[in-house]
Motif scaffolding. Structure first.
Motif, PDB file in Angstrom:
ATOM      1  N   ALA A 204      46.631  -0.945 -17.259  1.00  0.00           N
ATOM      2  CA  ALA A 204      46.418   0.124 -16.281  1.00  0.00           C
ATOM      3  C   ALA A 204      46.307   1.485 -16.951  1.00  0.00           C
ATOM      4  O   ALA A 204      45.536   2.348 -16.510  1.00  0.00           O
ATOM      5  N   PHE A 205      47.080   1.697 -18.014  1.00  0.00           N
ATOM      6  CA  PHE A 205      47.038   2.969 -18.722  1.00  0.00           C
ATOM      7  C   PHE A 205      45.641   3.227 -19.287  1.00  0.00           C
ATOM      8  O   PHE A 205      45.097   4.329 -19.161  1.00  0.00           O
ATOM      9  N   TRP A 206      45.051   2.218 -19.933  1.00  0.00           N
ATOM     10  CA  TRP A 206      43.727   2.383 -20.534  1.00  0.00           C
ATOM     11  C   TRP A 206      42.642   2.517 -19.465  1.00  0.00           C
ATOM     12  O   TRP A 206      41.681   3.272 -19.637  1.00  0.00           O
ATOM     13  N   ILE A 207      42.800   1.798 -18.370  1.00  0.00           N
ATOM     14  CA  ILE A 207      41.817   1.896 -17.284  1.00  0.00           C
ATOM     15  C   ILE A 207      41.808   3.300 -16.699  1.00  0.00           C
ATOM     16  O   ILE A 207      40.753   3.922 -16.535  1.00  0.00           O
ATOM     17  N   VAL A 208      42.992   3.816 -16.388  1.00  0.00           N
ATOM     18  CA  VAL A 208      43.077   5.145 -15.782  1.00  0.00           C
ATOM     19  C   VAL A 208      42.671   6.221 -16.787  1.00  0.00           C
ATOM     20  O   VAL A 208      42.042   7.220 -16.411  1.00  0.00           O
ATOM     21  N   THR A 209      42.983   6.024 -18.054  1.00  0.00           N
ATOM     22  CA  THR A 209      42.552   6.973 -19.087  1.00  0.00           C
ATOM     23  C   THR A 209      41.034   7.037 -19.152  1.00  0.00           C
ATOM     24  O   THR A 209      40.438   8.118 -19.238  1.00  0.00           O
TER      25      THR A 209
ATOM     26  N   VAL B  94      41.907  13.095  -9.017  1.00  0.00           N
ATOM     27  CA  VAL B  94      43.213  13.292  -8.376  1.00  0.00           C
ATOM     28  C   VAL B  94      43.994  11.985  -8.349  1.00  0.00           C
ATOM     29  O   VAL B  94      45.214  11.967  -8.572  1.00  0.00           O
ATOM     30  N   PHE B  95      43.318  10.864  -8.091  1.00  0.00           N
ATOM     31  CA  PHE B  95      43.973   9.553  -8.158  1.00  0.00           C
ATOM     32  C   PHE B  95      44.638   9.368  -9.526  1.00  0.00           C
ATOM     33  O   PHE B  95      45.782   8.918  -9.624  1.00  0.00           O
ATOM     34  N   CYS B  96      43.886   9.688 -10.570  1.00  0.00           N
ATOM     35  CA  CYS B  96      44.400   9.523 -11.936  1.00  0.00           C
ATOM     36  C   CYS B  96      45.594  10.429 -12.197  1.00  0.00           C
ATOM     37  O   CYS B  96      46.571  10.023 -12.845  1.00  0.00           O
ATOM     38  N   ILE B  97      45.527  11.648 -11.705  1.00  0.00           N
ATOM     39  CA  ILE B  97      46.635  12.590 -11.892  1.00  0.00           C
ATOM     40  C   ILE B  97      47.896  12.058 -11.221  1.00  0.00           C
ATOM     41  O   ILE B  97      49.007  12.163 -11.773  1.00  0.00           O
ATOM     42  N   PHE B  98      47.739  11.480 -10.019  1.00  0.00           N
ATOM     43  CA  PHE B  98      48.867  10.853  -9.334  1.00  0.00           C
ATOM     44  C   PHE B  98      49.489   9.786 -10.234  1.00  0.00           C
ATOM     45  O   PHE B  98      50.708   9.712 -10.377  1.00  0.00           O
ATOM     46  N   PHE B  99      48.659   8.943 -10.821  1.00  0.00           N
ATOM     47  CA  PHE B  99      49.145   7.845 -11.656  1.00  0.00           C
ATOM     48  C   PHE B  99      49.912   8.381 -12.859  1.00  0.00           C
ATOM     49  O   PHE B  99      51.033   7.926 -13.143  1.00  0.00           O
ATOM     50  N   PHE B 100      49.326   9.331 -13.578  1.00  0.00           N
ATOM     51  CA  PHE B 100      49.981   9.835 -14.785  1.00  0.00           C
ATOM     52  C   PHE B 100      51.265  10.593 -14.448  1.00  0.00           C
ATOM     53  O   PHE B 100      52.248  10.524 -15.204  1.00  0.00           O
ATOM     54  N   TYR B 101      51.259  11.289 -13.316  1.00  0.00           N
ATOM     55  CA  TYR B 101      52.476  11.993 -12.902  1.00  0.00           C
ATOM     56  C   TYR B 101      53.603  10.999 -12.658  1.00  0.00           C
ATOM     57  O   TYR B 101      54.732  11.177 -13.146  1.00  0.00           O
TER      58      TYR B 101
ATOM     59  N   ILE C 192      29.478   4.809 -20.510  1.00  0.00           N
ATOM     60  CA  ILE C 192      29.619   3.821 -21.583  1.00  0.00           C
ATOM     61  C   ILE C 192      31.010   3.908 -22.197  1.00  0.00           C
ATOM     62  O   ILE C 192      31.703   2.888 -22.384  1.00  0.00           O
ATOM     63  N   ILE C 193      31.455   5.136 -22.517  1.00  0.00           N
ATOM     64  CA  ILE C 193      32.774   5.319 -23.122  1.00  0.00           C
ATOM     65  C   ILE C 193      33.871   4.858 -22.166  1.00  0.00           C
ATOM     66  O   ILE C 193      34.857   4.232 -22.587  1.00  0.00           O
ATOM     67  N   MET C 194      33.704   5.146 -20.874  1.00  0.00           N
ATOM     68  CA  MET C 194      34.692   4.705 -19.883  1.00  0.00           C
ATOM     69  C   MET C 194      34.856   3.187 -19.913  1.00  0.00           C
ATOM     70  O   MET C 194      35.976   2.663 -19.903  1.00  0.00           O
ATOM     71  N   HIS C 195      33.740   2.475 -19.969  1.00  0.00           N
ATOM     72  CA  HIS C 195      33.821   1.014 -19.976  1.00  0.00           C
ATOM     73  C   HIS C 195      34.328   0.478 -21.309  1.00  0.00           C
ATOM     74  O   HIS C 195      34.872  -0.635 -21.353  1.00  0.00           O
ATOM     75  N   LEU C 196      34.207   1.227 -22.369  1.00  0.00           N
ATOM     76  CA  LEU C 196      34.841   0.840 -23.626  1.00  0.00           C
ATOM     77  C   LEU C 196      36.370   0.918 -23.486  1.00  0.00           C
ATOM     78  O   LEU C 196      37.093   0.073 -24.035  1.00  0.00           O
ATOM     79  N   PHE C 197      36.845   1.915 -22.744  1.00  0.00           N
ATOM     80  CA  PHE C 197      38.273   1.977 -22.421  1.00  0.00           C
ATOM     81  C   PHE C 197      38.677   0.756 -21.604  1.00  0.00           C
ATOM     82  O   PHE C 197      39.755   0.177 -21.811  1.00  0.00           O
TER      83      PHE C 197
END
Length: 221
Positions: free
Chosen positions: A157-162, A134-141, A202-207
């Motif tokens: 910030a875009f890549w972190i939240v993605t 939900v935090f991420c959805i707030f950001f993208f909205y 692992i993939i998240m931290h690659l982002f």
């Protein structure tokens, strides 16, 4: 643990170490919200170290292991709340995030005391995954509505939240269906399901590492 679980676990620990080292060495002046971001891979590393010490080498009782895990999960959600407060400036959205955090913590503490702190409470991970989503959805909205950044692909910030929403949404079924998976499948098969969850970390931290590279490039320019 299955062989796959061990392989993914140790690869993941290596990626977390790299993520932590880069985060510590990052230039901080150009992106204030990155100042404390090293805490994110640090928390993940502490979870990994706790797993190595508690489950693999059995250096302390299993209830102590789960106490550490649960505390780190709660601390992580506080970290992400602080992070999103820094990148979302709208007062209404910040107030809504605060309410969401309060609700999440209330339910988390309820689950802890309902089932005792020193046992495996996978539902807390599911709850925090929902909160982070939900935090991420707030950001993208807010991002696509107000266009915070001219080129979002160059914005850390875009890549972190993605990366975060990728992990939190895809890992949620593993956490939410934990009991069902254990009941329907053998222990080894269910363990492999959670190896997939570790792959998502692992993939998240690659982002995140991609975000670090954006920060370095912006700093050099």
């Amino acid at each position: 643990m299955s062989t796959l679980h061990y392989i993914v676990f140790w690869i993941g620990t290596g990626v977390l170490c790299i993520s932590f080292i880069i985060a510590v060495l990052l230039p901080k002046n150009n992106r204030p919200y990155m100042k404390w971001f090293f805490l994110c891979p640090l928390i993940a590393l502490l979870v990994s170290i706790n797993s190595i010490s508690g489950k693999i080498f059995s250096l302390y009782p299993i209830d102590t292991f789960y106490i550490f895990q649960n505390c780190l999960s709660l601390f992580e959600i506080l970290f992400w709340f602080s992070f999103f407060l820094q990148i979302i400036k709208a007062k209404k959205a910040r107030a809504q995030l605060t309410i969401l955090l309060a609700i999440t913590l209330i339910f988390a503490f309820y689950l802890l005391f309902l089932s005792k702190v020193g046992i495996n409470n996978i539902h807390i991970l599911a709850l925090t995954a929902i909160c982070k989503t939900v935090f991420c959805i707030f950001f993208f909205y807010k991002l696509f509505k107000n266009l915070f950044y001219q080129n979002i692909l160059k914005e850390p910030a875009f890549w972190i939240v993605t990366g975060l929403i990728f992990y939190s949404t895809l890992s949620l079924p593993f956490y939410g269906l934990n009991s069902y998976l254990k009941f329907q499948f053998s222990r080894s098969v269910s363990s492999n399901f959670f190896s997939v969850s570790n792959m998502l970390i692992i993939i998240m931290h690659l982002f995140f590492i991609k975000a670090y590279l954006c920060t370095i490039r912006v700093y050099r320019v």
